[in-house]
Motif scaffolding. Structure first.
Motif, PDB file in Angstrom:
ATOM      1  N   ILE A 124       0.844  -1.201   0.000  1.00 26.36           N
ATOM      2  CA  ILE A 124       0.000   0.000   0.000  1.00 26.36           C
ATOM      3  C   ILE A 124       0.877   1.248   0.000  1.00 26.36           C
ATOM      4  N   THR A 147       1.625   4.282  -3.104  1.00 30.93           N
ATOM      5  CA  THR A 147       1.116   5.614  -2.785  1.00 30.93           C
ATOM      6  C   THR A 147       2.221   6.647  -2.901  1.00 30.93           C
ATOM      7  N   GLN A 158      -5.156  10.255  -9.582  1.00 31.98           N
ATOM      8  CA  GLN A 158      -4.402   9.717  -8.461  1.00 31.98           C
ATOM      9  C   GLN A 158      -3.240   8.865  -8.959  1.00 31.98           C
ATOM     10  N   TYR A 209     -18.609  -7.720  -0.703  1.00 34.37           N
ATOM     11  CA  TYR A 209     -18.911  -6.623   0.226  1.00 34.37           C
ATOM     12  C   TYR A 209     -20.385  -6.257   0.128  1.00 34.37           C
ATOM     13  N   SER A 241      -9.529   1.641  -5.167  1.00 31.32           N
ATOM     14  CA  SER A 241      -8.900   1.435  -3.860  1.00 31.32           C
ATOM     15  C   SER A 241      -7.491   0.901  -4.051  1.00 31.32           C
ATOM     16  N   PRO A 290      -5.463  -0.198  -1.450  1.00 29.11           N
ATOM     17  CA  PRO A 290      -5.325  -1.444  -0.679  1.00 29.11           C
ATOM     18  C   PRO A 290      -5.942  -2.655  -1.364  1.00 29.11           C
ATOM     19  N   ARG A 291      -7.009  -2.448  -2.134  1.00 27.96           N
ATOM     20  CA  ARG A 291      -7.663  -3.578  -2.798  1.00 27.96           C
ATOM     21  C   ARG A 291      -6.738  -4.265  -3.795  1.00 27.96           C
ATOM     22  N   ARG A 348      -3.020   8.203   8.242  1.00 27.65           N
ATOM     23  CA  ARG A 348      -3.055   7.331   7.061  1.00 27.65           C
ATOM     24  C   ARG A 348      -2.214   6.075   7.240  1.00 27.65           C
ATOM     25  N   TRP A 386      -3.638   2.296   7.051  1.00 24.46           N
ATOM     26  CA  TRP A 386      -3.073   1.287   6.141  1.00 24.46           C
ATOM     27  C   TRP A 386      -2.721   0.015   6.909  1.00 24.46           C
ATOM     28  N   ARG A 393      -5.897  -1.860   7.652  1.00 19.47           N
ATOM     29  CA  ARG A 393      -6.420  -2.585   6.496  1.00 19.47           C
ATOM     30  C   ARG A 393      -5.528  -3.777   6.156  1.00 19.47           C
TER      31      ARG A 393
END
Length: 710
Positions: free
Chosen positions: A77, A81, A432, A481, A495, A497-498, A688, A692, A695
């Motif tokens: 993650i 980022t 992003q 979900y 996402s 993390p996904r 954040r 992370w 998650r």
């Protein structure tokens, strides 16, 4: 109700905590229920804290072997980022406002820089490596959070003239904020300090006053206050108080700064009051008197020199219609602007000087349309992906030539566009960044439809990595979900993390079950009150469809939901435990009946419009008792593995609910873990990097459940 002292219990990190039992009996409508774990509600009781800490120790012991995977996922993650980055600047007044994030820092930094000229509407392209001319740091969250385990902002606003900043800080996670004011010219901290506020405090247009709300003992925002800068808080004027416990209160100024709008709302009824922004101590005047079951909200505009209100309402219009009225006489003649269209849910309208923006849903997706004041026509802004999420944001100016939009999909990272009103073109401002060579074309998204028990078609959105083959070619690990309450729609958004699960071969899916808002207002109505069971059976039917169609198998399927979606998780665990290998429940509302029976608890009374009133209605009591997860834990089934995550200071879904649920699951031999953040709120940990790590903890557990933890 009778309570005896809890019996003694013991726990060590190597074995599940054995929760003490008390002899508590709850009786309603002639029905007596023994509740041996209700003593967990004593948050200040040392025995409760000791039990929660024992649960955390056990969970840590049970998952210690996943530490390496957790670290790997966290680093993935982090590695994807751009840690040092800047947001797209938003114009307001004489400044461009934007945020910074810095590598190694938990919280964002709020900044601004001066416009190049009054005609400057193109946001500057900022680089993390280059200084921004004239930059001013308004608030550094890392500085404000020093010495605190938790930090969150609930209010953040600069006065219209750009000289003052107000911000509301929560350092406990209980969503009660202390508002402070800073002079941005001198850097001086003003003596004005307002404790115990709700989120959303705001300056008056002239900067002389702060309008804020406070909550009652049940955490319901019930009172609007007016604070004049430089005066004692004890002298603040009460602008509005709502005594009816079914309604929340909020306040804010119209986009035009012409009126203060005081909004009162429950799940099914709303009312608005207007106060002239130039005379805030004047008596508020009602827009439309409240009528049970009628919801509306208004937006002010000036057309041909006349103050008008555009009102979105559902009076005789299930999916809402938009009308225009004179602001001087809102209850007078109505001009229909957008008529009711069954199945096309109107969501909201925002008005600017020369045009308006309408949000609506069609075909299970959000839409944005430009409203022409002259003829009432709506021109939809089109996007070319089959699944996406879009909304307006960052549009504080009254007369801009562009409209700021936020866009994304399962495969397209979060994107900022400016829509040029004159040319009808989307101007890409930023997408992003996803580091590490991310390619959207490596992933695919699609929507399939599952048939519910009553024949209704339930949309299911999926995303997967193409290198593992097409979804449905062979059963694979699948993460399903769901939410399904409050007419809240789960959008197909991106996402980072996904990616850590997609890149290991997991298919991610969302079951858009009834009770949400994806398919219009009737979709919501069919999943609430005495139809709530549809939410749960829809999710089960979606899971069965995905198994039957070869997307996954029961041994490879993990379900997840949070808050009211946690209720969904607890319910489906009882209804169809054989369909799932694991269930991840975040801040889960799993002791629903106990909570909704107690009007002294946060949010209970206002929730009666969503769930029904079991305290006064025997039929509602029996119906809720039939599905409330804690009430219906079964001894005759084998439960999937369960991980429940909660927070000690959560004011929306109290920690006691998952704590009781896990204790009862253990009674029937379920493999259930509880992780309680001891300093956090409903949204979990703050910062954040902390989020992370949280998650990563959950995803590592999930991957182990589906045998992909290597």
């Amino acid at each position: 109700m009778t309570i005896d002292s809890p019996t003694s219990g013991s726990a060590t990190p190597a074995t599940p905590p054995v929760a003490s039992r008390s002899h508590l009996v709850r009786t309603h409508h002639g029905d007596s229920v023994e509740d041996p774990y209700e003593w967990f509600r004593g948050k200040e009781d040392a025995a409760v804290i000791e039990h929660l800490e024992a649960e955390n120790a056990y969970t840590q012991e049970r998952t210690a072997h996943l530490e390496g995977l957790r670290t790997t996922i966290f680093e993935e993650i982090k590695g994807r980022t751009l840690e040092t980055d800047l947001s797209v600047p938003t114009r307001h007044g004489a400044w461009w406002y934007y945020g910074r994030t810095l590598e190694g820092k938990q919280y964002g930094i709020h900044c601004r820089a001066p416009l190049a000229s009054e005609d400057d509407w193109t946001p500057p392209e900022l680089s993390p490596d280059a200084a921004v001319p004239g930059e001013q740091v308004l608030l550094d969250g890392n500085v404000e959070a020093e010495g605190q385990e938790f930090f969150a902002l609930g209010s953040f606003e600069v006065s219209l003239d750009g000289t003052l900043l107000l911000y509301g800080v929560d350092v406990a996670g209980d969503e009660r904020y202390t508002v402070r004011v800073r002079n941005l010219v001198t850097g001086e901290q003003l003596p004005d300090e307002i404790p115990g506020t709700f989120a959303g405090a705001t300056f008056s247009p002239d900067g002389r006053f702060i309008v804020y709300t406070t909550v009652d003992d049940a955490w319901r925002p019930d009172t609007v206050w007016l604070h004049e800068l430089g005066t004692p808080v004890a002298d603040d004027a009460k602008l509005f108080h709502e005594p009816d416990e079914r309604y929340w209160v909020g306040a804010g100024f119209t986009h035009s700064d012409r009126f203060l709008v005081i909004g009162i709302g429950s799940s099914i009824t709303s009312e608005e009051w207007l106060v002239d922004a130039g005379d805030l101590r004047a008596e508020p005047r009602v827009v439309w008197p409240r009528t049970e079951g009628v919801e509306y909200d208004s937006s002010h505009a000036v057309i041909d020199g006349e103050d008008v209100l555009f009102i979105l309402h559902n009076d005789g219009a299930l999916d809402f219609e938009l009308v225009r009225v004179a602001a001087s006489d809102p209850s007078g003649a109505r001009q229909t602007v957008i008529p009711h269209r069954p199945g096309e849910r109107l969501l909201g309208v925002s008005t600017f000087r020369d045009w308006g923006v309408v949000g609506y849903r069609r075909g299970g997706l959000p839409r944005i349309g430009m409203l022409d004041y002259a003829d009432g026509s709506v021109s939809e802004i089109e996007f070319d992906e089959p699944l996406y999420a879009v909304g307006t944001g960052g549009n504080p100016e009254w007369a801009p030539p562009v409209l700021r939009l936020g866009y994304g999909s399962f495969v397209t990272p979060g994107t900022v566009y400016d829509y040029d009103i004159a040319t009808h073109k989307l101007l890409l401002r930023k997408r992003q960044p996803v580091l590490g060579g991310y390619e959207p074309s490596d992933y695919a998204q699609a929507r399939v439809w599952a048939t519910a028990h009553d024949g209704v078609q339930i949309p299911v959105s999926l995303v997967w990595k193409r290198s593992f083959g097409e979804a449905g070619d062979a059963p694979r690990a699948l993460h399903l979900y769901g939410y399904g309450s409050y007419e809240h729609s789960i959008e197909p958004g991106f996402s980072v993390p996904r990616l850590s699960e997609l890149d290991r071969g997991v298919i991610f899916a969302v079951a858009h079950v009834r009770g949400g808002g994806e398919m219009g207002r009737q979709w919501y109505e069919d999943g609430k009150m005495l139809s709530k069971r549809n939410t749960f059976t829809d999710f089960v039917d979606c899971a069965r469809h995905l198994i039957d169609q070869g997307f996954t198998s029961a041994s490879q399927l993990v379900a997840e939901g949070g808050s009211a979606g946690g209720l969904l998780m607890g319910a489906v665990a009882n209804l169809a435990p054989e369909l799932f290998a694991g269930i991840l429940a975040d801040v889960p509302f799993v002791d629903a009946l106990t909570t909704i029976l107690d009007p002294s608890l946060p949010l209970t009374v206002i929730e009666w419009d969503e769930w029904g009133d079991p305290l006064h209605n025997a039929d509602v009591y029996a119906y809720m008792k039939s599905y409330s997860p804690y009430e219906n834990v079964r001894a005759d089934v084998a439960y999937p593995r369960i991980l429940a995550v909660t927070s000690l200071n959560d004011t929306r879904v109290l920690y006691v609910e998952p704590a009781k649920w896990v204790a009862r699951l253990r009674e029937v031999g379920a493999d259930a873990l509880l992780k309680c953040e001891m300093v956090a709120g409903h949204g979990g940990v703050s910062g954040r990097y902390n989020s992370w790590k949280e998650r990563a903890f959950e995803l590592a557990w999930l991957l182990e459940v589906v045998a992909l933890a290597d």
